[in-house]
Design a protein around this motif. Structure first.
Motif, PDB file in Angstrom:
ATOM      1  N   ASP A   1      16.728  78.654  20.951  1.00 17.64           N
ATOM      2  CA  ASP A   1      15.370  79.018  21.329  1.00 17.64           C
ATOM      3  C   ASP A   1      14.979  80.312  20.609  1.00 17.64           C
ATOM      4  O   ASP A   1      15.599  81.351  20.850  1.00 17.64           O
ATOM      5  CB  ASP A   1      15.274  79.216  22.843  1.00 17.64           C
ATOM      6  CG  ASP A   1      13.868  79.593  23.281  1.00 17.64           C
ATOM      7  OD1 ASP A   1      12.900  79.101  22.665  1.00 17.64           O
ATOM      8  OD2 ASP A   1      13.738  80.382  24.233  1.00 17.64           O
ATOM      9  N   PRO A   2      13.967  80.282  19.725  1.00 15.92           N
ATOM     10  CA  PRO A   2      13.490  81.528  19.118  1.00 15.92           C
ATOM     11  C   PRO A   2      12.896  82.404  20.229  1.00 15.92           C
ATOM     12  O   PRO A   2      11.926  82.019  20.870  1.00 15.92           O
ATOM     13  CB  PRO A   2      12.412  81.073  18.141  1.00 15.92           C
ATOM     14  CG  PRO A   2      12.609  79.597  17.982  1.00 15.92           C
ATOM     15  CD  PRO A   2      13.243  79.123  19.239  1.00 15.92           C
ATOM     16  N   ASN A   3      13.516  83.543  20.486  1.00 14.54           N
ATOM     17  CA  ASN A   3      13.117  84.368  21.633  1.00 14.54           C
ATOM     18  C   ASN A   3      13.433  85.819  21.303  1.00 14.54           C
ATOM     19  O   ASN A   3      14.593  86.211  21.254  1.00 14.54           O
ATOM     20  CB  ASN A   3      13.882  83.901  22.873  1.00 14.54           C
ATOM     21  CG  ASN A   3      13.601  84.739  24.103  1.00 14.54           C
ATOM     22  OD1 ASN A   3      13.076  85.845  24.031  1.00 14.54           O
ATOM     23  ND2 ASN A   3      13.972  84.215  25.257  1.00 14.54           N
ATOM     24  N   ASN A   4      12.401  86.633  21.110  1.00 12.03           N
ATOM     25  CA  ASN A   4      12.612  88.059  20.843  1.00 12.03           C
ATOM     26  C   ASN A   4      12.120  88.915  22.004  1.00 12.03           C
ATOM     27  O   ASN A   4      11.905  90.111  21.850  1.00 12.03           O
ATOM     28  CB  ASN A   4      11.931  88.470  19.535  1.00 12.03           C
ATOM     29  CG  ASN A   4      10.426  88.265  19.581  1.00 12.03           C
ATOM     30  OD1 ASN A   4       9.877  87.823  20.580  1.00 12.03           O
ATOM     31  ND2 ASN A   4       9.763  88.563  18.470  1.00 12.03           N
ATOM     32  N   TYR A   5      11.971  88.315  23.180  1.00 14.93           N
ATOM     33  CA  TYR A   5      11.497  89.040  24.357  1.00 14.93           C
ATOM     34  C   TYR A   5      12.544  90.057  24.803  1.00 14.93           C
ATOM     35  O   TYR A   5      13.728  89.723  24.916  1.00 14.93           O
ATOM     36  CB  TYR A   5      11.199  88.043  25.475  1.00 14.93           C
ATOM     37  CG  TYR A   5      10.629  88.657  26.729  1.00 14.93           C
ATOM     38  CD1 TYR A   5       9.415  89.333  26.710  1.00 14.93           C
ATOM     39  CD2 TYR A   5      11.293  88.550  27.937  1.00 14.93           C
ATOM     40  CE1 TYR A   5       8.884  89.891  27.850  1.00 14.93           C
ATOM     41  CE2 TYR A   5      10.771  89.093  29.090  1.00 14.93           C
ATOM     42  CZ  TYR A   5       9.571  89.763  29.047  1.00 14.93           C
ATOM     43  OH  TYR A   5       9.041  90.311  30.178  1.00 14.93           O
ATOM     44  N   SER A   6      12.141  91.295  25.072  1.00 21.78           N
ATOM     45  CA  SER A   6      13.101  92.352  25.409  1.00 21.78           C
ATOM     46  C   SER A   6      13.431  92.404  26.897  1.00 21.78           C
ATOM     47  O   SER A   6      14.371  93.082  27.293  1.00 21.78           O
ATOM     48  CB  SER A   6      12.576  93.713  24.947  1.00 21.78           C
ATOM     49  OG  SER A   6      11.365  94.011  25.622  1.00 21.78           O
ATOM     50  N   GLY A   7      12.686  91.691  27.726  1.00 22.50           N
ATOM     51  CA  GLY A   7      12.980  91.642  29.161  1.00 22.50           C
ATOM     52  C   GLY A   7      13.925  90.496  29.487  1.00 22.50           C
ATOM     53  O   GLY A   7      14.632  89.981  28.620  1.00 22.50           O
ATOM     54  N   ILE A   8      13.923  90.063  30.745  1.00 21.92           N
ATOM     55  CA  ILE A   8      14.790  88.973  31.173  1.00 21.92           C
ATOM     56  C   ILE A   8      14.070  87.644  30.970  1.00 21.92           C
ATOM     57  O   ILE A   8      12.918  87.475  31.369  1.00 21.92           O
ATOM     58  CB  ILE A   8      15.201  89.144  32.649  1.00 21.92           C
ATOM     59  CG1 ILE A   8      15.987  90.449  32.815  1.00 21.92           C
ATOM     60  CG2 ILE A   8      16.036  87.953  33.120  1.00 21.92           C
ATOM     61  CD1 ILE A   8      16.266  90.823  34.253  1.00 21.92           C
ATOM     62  N   SER A   9      14.767  86.697  30.345  1.00 18.60           N
ATOM     63  CA  SER A   9      14.270  85.332  30.168  1.00 18.60           C
ATOM     64  C   SER A   9      15.062  84.434  31.112  1.00 18.60           C
ATOM     65  O   SER A   9      16.271  84.596  31.263  1.00 18.60           O
ATOM     66  CB  SER A   9      14.484  84.848  28.735  1.00 18.60           C
ATOM     67  OG  SER A   9      13.820  85.685  27.819  1.00 18.60           O
TER      68      SER A   9
END
Length: 181
Positions: free
Chosen positions: A67-75
């Motif tokens: 999964d392309p995911n650059n979110y800095s919080g919790i996924s």
């Protein structure tokens, strides 16, 4: 269908989502779903067809997607399983931190008493233990395959949360601050 589901961050740009089934019974396809901590609903990230012939297998079947995911919080990730009759079943929810290697999470921190512990690889952790600042055991909770565990401490202070493996070793510890209400 028996399912083992997990996810982990490889780097700041992607998360590996993986699962294993045995047996797999009447499954047509799987949908990987994700919700970021600043969102209210899960969204579809990827769909994979069952590897089982006509949806049935007694063998170990392994699945993986990136999964392309650059979110800095919790996924938060979960798996939607759709069978040949159109029935839908959901897996456990797995939290993934915004930094690589950060697969054991506590939020909110500081907390006014109610907080959550997140474990990406639940097969590695047997027990969560909490000690106060002078090393006294304050709380112990069996994980029992849960990826997200709601917990509560009423006394303000600084605590250490330990993640204990099935072999009895402490895999990691994290500091937790409980503020006055």
């Amino acid at each position: 269908t028996r399912l083992w589901f997990s996810a982990y961050r490889v780097d700041y740009r992607k998360v590996i989502v993986y699962w294993t089934t045995k047996p797999e019974v009447n499954i047509r396809y799987f949908v990987v779903e994700r919700r970021l901590s600043n969102e209210t609903a899960f969204s579809n990230r990827d769909t994979l067809n069952s590897q089982a012939l006509n949806g049935f297998s007694n063998d170990w079947l392994n699945y993986e997607t990136i999964d392309p995911n650059n979110y800095s919080g919790i996924s938060y990730y979960r798996l939607k399983m759709v069978d040949y009759d159109g029935n839908i079943t959901y897996s456990n929810i797995v939290p993934v931190g915004g930094k690589p290697g950060n697969n054991l999470l506590i939020w909110p921190n500081p907390s006014s008493g109610r907080f959550f512990v997140g474990i990406s690889n639940v097969s590695a952790i047997k027990t969560i233990v909490i000690w106060n600042a002078i090393g006294q055991l304050m709380y112990k909770e069996e994980v029992n395959g849960r990826g997200i565990i709601e917990m509560q401490l009423r006394t303000p202070g600084t605590y250490m949360v330990g993640f204990v493996t099935f072999g009895g070793q402490i895999l990691d510890t994290k500091k937790l601050v409980i503020t006055p209400h």
